[in-house]
Design a protein around this motif. Sequence first.
Motif, PDB file in Angstrom:
ATOM      1  N   THR A  18      20.949 -17.376  -9.806  1.00  0.00           N
ATOM      2  CA  THR A  18      20.764 -18.008 -11.110  1.00  0.00           C
ATOM      3  C   THR A  18      20.351 -19.462 -10.897  1.00  0.00           C
ATOM      4  OG1 THR A  18      22.378 -16.552 -12.114  1.00  0.00           O
ATOM      5  CG2 THR A  18      21.946 -18.626 -13.258  1.00  0.00           C
ATOM      6  N   ASP A  25      26.785 -17.466  -7.927  1.00  0.00           N
ATOM      7  CA  ASP A  25      27.986 -17.422  -8.760  1.00  0.00           C
ATOM      8  C   ASP A  25      27.948 -18.609  -9.733  1.00  0.00           C
ATOM      9  OD1 ASP A  25      30.383 -16.611  -9.681  1.00  0.00           O
ATOM     10  OD2 ASP A  25      31.537 -17.090  -7.855  1.00  0.00           O
ATOM     11  N   GLY A  67      29.123 -19.519 -12.642  1.00  0.00           N
ATOM     12  CA  GLY A  67      30.292 -20.082 -13.347  1.00  0.00           C
ATOM     13  C   GLY A  67      30.930 -21.220 -12.570  1.00  0.00           C
ATOM     14  N   PRO A  68      31.459 -20.947 -11.378  1.00  0.00           N
ATOM     15  CA  PRO A  68      32.064 -22.017 -10.567  1.00  0.00           C
ATOM     16  C   PRO A  68      31.079 -23.134 -10.239  1.00  0.00           C
ATOM     17  CG  PRO A  68      32.651 -19.869  -9.686  1.00  0.00           C
ATOM     18  CD  PRO A  68      31.626 -19.623 -10.763  1.00  0.00           C
ATOM     19  N   THR A  69      29.805 -22.795 -10.093  1.00  0.00           N
ATOM     20  CA  THR A  69      28.801 -23.821  -9.772  1.00  0.00           C
ATOM     21  C   THR A  69      28.706 -24.838 -10.911  1.00  0.00           C
ATOM     22  OG1 THR A  69      27.538 -22.263  -8.446  1.00  0.00           O
ATOM     23  CG2 THR A  69      26.362 -24.208  -9.215  1.00  0.00           C
ATOM     24  N   VAL A  70      28.585 -24.348 -12.137  1.00  0.00           N
ATOM     25  CA  VAL A  70      28.462 -25.243 -13.288  1.00  0.00           C
ATOM     26  C   VAL A  70      29.728 -26.093 -13.439  1.00  0.00           C
ATOM     27  CG1 VAL A  70      28.274 -25.315 -15.812  1.00  0.00           C
ATOM     28  CG2 VAL A  70      26.805 -23.775 -14.495  1.00  0.00           C
ATOM     29  N   THR A  71      30.890 -25.453 -13.287  1.00  0.00           N
ATOM     30  CA  THR A  71      32.171 -26.177 -13.407  1.00  0.00           C
ATOM     31  C   THR A  71      32.231 -27.308 -12.377  1.00  0.00           C
ATOM     32  OG1 THR A  71      33.171 -24.085 -14.070  1.00  0.00           O
ATOM     33  CG2 THR A  71      34.689 -25.853 -13.451  1.00  0.00           C
ATOM     34  N   ARG A  77      18.965 -17.064 -15.831  1.00  0.00           N
ATOM     35  CA  ARG A  77      19.141 -15.946 -14.912  1.00  0.00           C
ATOM     36  C   ARG A  77      17.779 -15.595 -14.324  1.00  0.00           C
ATOM     37  NH1 ARG A  77      17.748 -10.939 -16.775  1.00  0.00           N
ATOM     38  NH2 ARG A  77      17.365 -10.730 -19.008  1.00  0.00           N
TER      39      ARG A  77
END
Lengths: 302, 268
Positions: free
Chosen positions: A225, A262, A264-268, A288
């Motif tokens: 992504t 992954d 989610g964790p990347t953005v966080t 995506r």
Amino acid sequence: MNDTVIHVSDFRKTYGETVAVDGISFAVERGEIFGLLGPNGAGKTSTLECLEGLRRADGGALDILGVDPTRQARKLRNLIGVQLQTSGLPATMQVNEAIRFFCAYHNVAPRYDLIERLGLKDKQRSQYGQLSTGQQRRLALALAVAHKPPVVFLDEPTAGLDVESRAELHALVQELKTEGTSIILATHDMAEAEKMSDRVAILLRGKIVATGTPREITATGAGLTKVSVRTEHSVLHRNGAAIPGVNRHLIEEDYAVYFSADPGPTVTALLQYIGDHSDTLIDLRVERPSLEERFLEITSRR
Amino acid sequence: MTAFVQHFTFEFKTGMRNSTLLFMNYLFPLGVYAIMGLVMTQVNPFFTDALLPAMIIFVILGSTILGLPGPIVEAREAGVYRSFKINGVPAASIVAIPVLTTTFHALIAAGIVALTAVPVFGGVAPGRWWPIAGVAVLLAFTCSATGALIGVVATNTRATTLLSQLIFLPSMLIGGLMVPLSMLPETVQRFAGLLPTAHAMQALEGLAYGRSTTFAPTASLLILLTGGVLAFGLAIYLFNWDSRNQTRRGHPLMALLALAPYLVNLVL
């Protein structure tokens, strides 16, 4: 009840020594939009032309609603509608005449409603040779669906169309699908294929190299992504912060771009990092993998 | 029936809408006719004897042999016949309807000649008019069918021009239109027997004007009829939908079978 309307099994087409299509198989269900994708010379046109009864298959079996396109050409005519990539009509044929002419050969009443629907009402008396490319393609589509065939072949349907016409054509195609028409869509426009198709098959050198829903096909690739971040002080440009899940990253103008398995964790982690370094987030985009990227990945790999 | 009417109407209108066809159907043949009527009858007063039959044959030749083949090749190259095939237009209609409409256009032009040659240009009127009409219809059909056959077998427009001129030029030179057949050397007369125009001219001379002829007029009619029917049948049989897909039922050289009646006549 069997809802398969098109069945292609181990289909082969050769031109002398050249193998254009090498034993492909697929099926299209009732009310399904099936995208046929591939670079030039992949075998799309040969497949379409054999299904349309314009050429003879050299091997395998083709079946459209129980009709063999090669041997039962007459029965096939009312089962299919075809918008050819280069739709030749006589240059002197008027729009109204074309509708009357082809509807008469399909033994149905002239569908003047389609002329209006496809924005050709003002051109009813114009000759085909006087129409713009987009208008010619819209007329070709009107002629393809005028006799309400259960199967429609669209070859590059939106090539040369403006944005408004594309949207109108997409709406018409969706309407046909809702009515139960099966559509085979051959296109180079990956965004269109991804948006319109229920399933796609990617052809390469005469073979199907990937098939499934657009989402399935994009998921089977590297599946990275793309996360693009722009901040006020470009803090992400200056250091090599360890961000979880990131496969690779690069700088594109004002954006720091991360490819993550992954997201989610990347953005966080990115938001945390920006906050920790007293920078301010201006823009964040998460995309995506597209069908186009997956297509390029597949075709460049082989 | 509706499809036939729609197709026929469209093709007939095309004969006047398309500037090239309008030129070949009317402007060129009738223009030449006007010049021949004005000039040739002054230069050669004996030409008034042949003016009416020769010019009827000429205008028919112009719209059929010169006018019909080109659009067939162009339509095939533009993918028009692919669209037709996909939409269920039969090959027989694609060949037969232009043959019919071209026959009609040729007969309209021939009618203009028949109505004006005597009062306007002083042409000699025939003793009987019905052979004029009958031979004109027969020749228009035969030449239209031959034009369609040329369009079907020609691979491109240049080949069309060449094949058309192979019939048109000899027809003008030795077909009996400009010079009476009886004045030509015997060998040339025999070769003229290969041309539909020579037979039409002979039939008109014999049946409409009661003049002596080199060929038997009834035999000429039979040759024209069989030649036309053969050309028509072969054009449908050899018809090819698509310039990109050269699969066809027979070799293009089969078209030469349309010459069979003329060759049989030559041998006999």
